[in-house]
Enzyme design. Structure first.
Site, short mmCIF file in Angstrom:
data_model
loop_
_atom_site.label_atom_id
_atom_site.label_comp_id
_atom_site.label_asym_id
_atom_site.label_seq_id
_atom_site.Cartn_x
_atom_site.Cartn_y
_atom_site.Cartn_z
N GLU A 39 0.83 -1.22 0.00
CA GLU A 39 0.00 0.00 0.00
C GLU A 39 0.86 1.26 0.00
O GLU A 39 0.70 2.16 0.84
CB GLU A 39 -0.97 -0.02 1.18
CG GLU A 39 -2.03 -1.12 1.03
CD GLU A 39 -3.16 -1.04 2.04
OE1 GLU A 39 -2.94 -0.51 3.14
OE2 GLU A 39 -4.26 -1.52 1.74
N GLU A 55 -5.49 -8.34 -1.61
CA GLU A 55 -6.22 -8.18 -0.34
C GLU A 55 -7.67 -7.84 -0.67
O GLU A 55 -7.94 -7.01 -1.54
CB GLU A 55 -5.66 -7.03 0.51
CG GLU A 55 -4.39 -7.35 1.24
CD GLU A 55 -3.98 -6.25 2.21
OE1 GLU A 55 -4.86 -5.65 2.87
OE2 GLU A 55 -2.76 -6.00 2.31
C1 BG6 Z 1 -4.63 -3.07 4.52
C2 BG6 Z 1 -3.32 -3.55 5.05
O1 BG6 Z 1 -4.62 -1.70 4.67
O2 BG6 Z 1 -5.81 -3.43 5.16
C3 BG6 Z 1 -3.40 -4.69 6.04
O3 BG6 Z 1 -2.43 -3.88 4.01
C4 BG6 Z 1 -4.62 -4.49 6.93
O4 BG6 Z 1 -2.20 -4.74 6.75
C5 BG6 Z 1 -5.85 -4.54 6.04
O5 BG6 Z 1 -4.70 -5.41 7.96
C6 BG6 Z 1 -7.18 -4.51 6.77
O6 BG6 Z 1 -7.21 -3.46 7.69
P1 BG6 Z 1 -7.55 -3.71 9.20
O7 BG6 Z 1 -7.33 -2.44 9.86
O8 BG6 Z 1 -8.96 -4.17 9.25
O9 BG6 Z 1 -6.61 -4.77 9.66
#
Ligand code: BG6
Length: 486
Positions: free
Chosen positions: A197, A383
């Site tokens: 990111e 993701e």
């Molecule tokens: C992304 C990151 O921003 O979102 C992860 O790459 C992160 O590291 C994921 O865990 C989800 O966000 P959160 O805050 O729900 O864990």
């Protein structure tokens, strides 16, 4: 016709959110280790100790005063220190991923396991050996490791002694680290990503920078670009059969109305991510950004061959996280809602998750089309997922139908992007395939996984792994190459 036959189905994690064992086998501290646990109403904080021994706290994205002498408050809890203890459970965990039929597993290497301060010339053999064992375990089951070089966790020492990525030396330290792991794992890892990111990295926490103004930030971003471009070139030289991508947080943005001012605001908004993609995929600074720097008086110091380096270090594919869409408007009275690293305008047509993140499956198809049409390189969704609270029933079952619904609607949208829009999609690795520490809040109860881990927000529990209903559902999705989703 749906996904290609070699489509990489899998899941994703990051070292600082799963490994724990934060001081074992020579691992050095990272800025992430200074973050306390928080929740929806209480932001995570950075702790630091002053020379006279006082323990102070700062907001997650604030500036830690120079001259801090320590970071850990023994009375507070730091989720990265224990996380889900993947360090000692990796065999069991990878076996479970294999049982779901994973073709790929996205994970990150903790830079400080290899170079504890970031500055050493010789790597830490115990750290290298750990990832050898993890990759061997994956390959044993035919799972391709997809490895992020840096997922938020920059060495604390570099933040404190080099001003993180604002200094050029940090670029050389990073490149030395990248070269070391490329050489060591060249036979085992064929898919790499540089910075997680990259478009939302900021502040002391993620860039190690002081102060946090735009001049310092964009100088650091230039250094990230150079570090990434050099890593890309090295990867191509050292592992010719590997592919290396960048990684952005992509939240498609819609103009709230057809008012030309809103449409223009949306163009400006979208440039915030396009800037990173333009440099890393096209290989040069876009005109709109150079004009913005000029207007704001931001001057980027470059070395003579930097522009050449960017042009030669373009990525093979784009990878991105997708959780939500957002909106642009000139009307500042529109209500806002939290999101992935951003505060977003609340879209009146869409629902939000328990943590306020906008739910928008069609937004994933839009994201894929926008990026593929603009850049014409393969895409990889590394993701995606729903953070939700799970309940263990009396019989031990975890019926996470809400997660299944979320993932099914998103997989349908990505299939449409492939089948109807012609997007070249390499794979799909939903986030937190095994429950892990949430980055934004540090909670464990915000769960994403197909596999439940019995540990709570204060690190208490048996650490036992349990299969959720979605575990069996996803196994079927992979076995049928997505055809089980109608
Ligand atoms: C992304 C990151 O921003 O979102 C992860 O790459 C992160 O590291 C994921 O865990 C989800 O966000 P959160 O805050 O729900 O864990």
């Amino acid at each position: 016709m749906g996904f290609k036959t070699d489509f990489l189905w899998g899941g994703a994690t990051a070292a600082n959110q799963i490994e724990g064992a934060y001081q074992e086998d020579g691992r050095g501290l990272t800025t992430m280790d200074t973050l306390t646990v928080g929740d929806r109403n209480k932001p995570r904080q950075i702790t630091y100790q002053t020379v006279d021994g006082r323990v102070c706290k700062a907001e997650r994205l604030a500036k830690v005063p120079e001259g801090a002498v320590g970071y850990i408050d023994p009375d507070d809890f730091y989720p990265s220190h224990t996380a889900i203890d993947f360090y000692h459970h990796y065999k069991e965990d990878i076996a479970l991923l294999a049982e779901m039929g994973f073709k790929a597993y996205r994970m990150s290497i903790a830079w400080t396991r290899i170079f504890p301060t970031g500055t050493e010339t010789e790597p830490n053999e115990a750290g290298l050996a750990f990832y050898d064992a993890v990759f061997d375990e994956c390959l044993k089951y035919g799972i391709e490791p997809l490895v992020t070089l840096c997922h938020f966790d920059i060495p604390l020492y570099l933040a404190d002694h080099y001003n993180g990525f604002s200094s050029r030396e940090t670029v050389d330290f990073f490149v030395h680290y990248a070269e070391t792991v490329f050489k060591r794992y060249r036979k085992k890892v064929k898919y790499w990503l540089t910075f997680n990111e990259i478009n939302v990295l900021r502040s002391w926490l993620q860039l190690g920078i002081h102060p946090n103004d735009e001049q310092t930030k964009f100088q650091a971003v230039h250094h990230l670009f150079i570090a990434s471009a050099r890593a890309v070139q090295l990867c191509h030289d050292l592992i010719p059969d590997a592919k290396i991508g960048n990684m952005v947080m992509y939240a498609p943005s819609y103009a709230m109305t057809a008012k030309p001012e809103d449409v223009l605001a949306n163009i400006y908004y979208k440039r915030q991510v396009e800037f990173y993609l333009d440099v890393m995929v096209k290989g040069y600074y876009p005109a709109y950004k150079l004009k913005e720097f000029e207007r704001k008086g931001i001057r980027i110091t470059m070395e003579a061959d930097d522009l050449d380096c960017l042009a030669k270090g373009t990525v093979d594919f784009i990878s991105f996280s997708y959780y939500m869409s957002t909106m642009s408007t000139t009307d500042t009275t529109v209500p806002k809602t939290p999101g992935n690293n951003i505060l977003s305008y609340k879209n009146p047509y869409l629902e939000v998750s328990e943590w306020g993140w906008t739910l928008d499956p069609l937004g994933l198809r839009i994201a894929l089309s926008e990026m593929y049409d603009r850049y014409h390189v393969p895409l990889f969704i590394v993701e995606n997922g729903l953070g939700a609270m799970d309940v263990i029933e009396e019989d031990g079952a975890i019926n996470d139908d809400y997660r299944i619904d979320y993932l099914a609607t998103h997989i349908r949208a990505m299939r449409d992007a492939v089948v109807l829009d012609g997007v070249d999609l390499m794979g799909y690795t939903p986030w937190g395939c095994i429950d892990l520490v949430a980055w934004s809040t540090g909670e464990m109860k915000k769960r994403y996984g197909f596999i439940y881990v019995d540990v709570d927000d204060r690190g208490q529990g048996t650490f036992k792994r349990l299969k959720k209903k979605s575990f069996y559902w996803y196994r079927e999705v992979i076995a049928t190459n997505g055809e089980s989703i109608s």
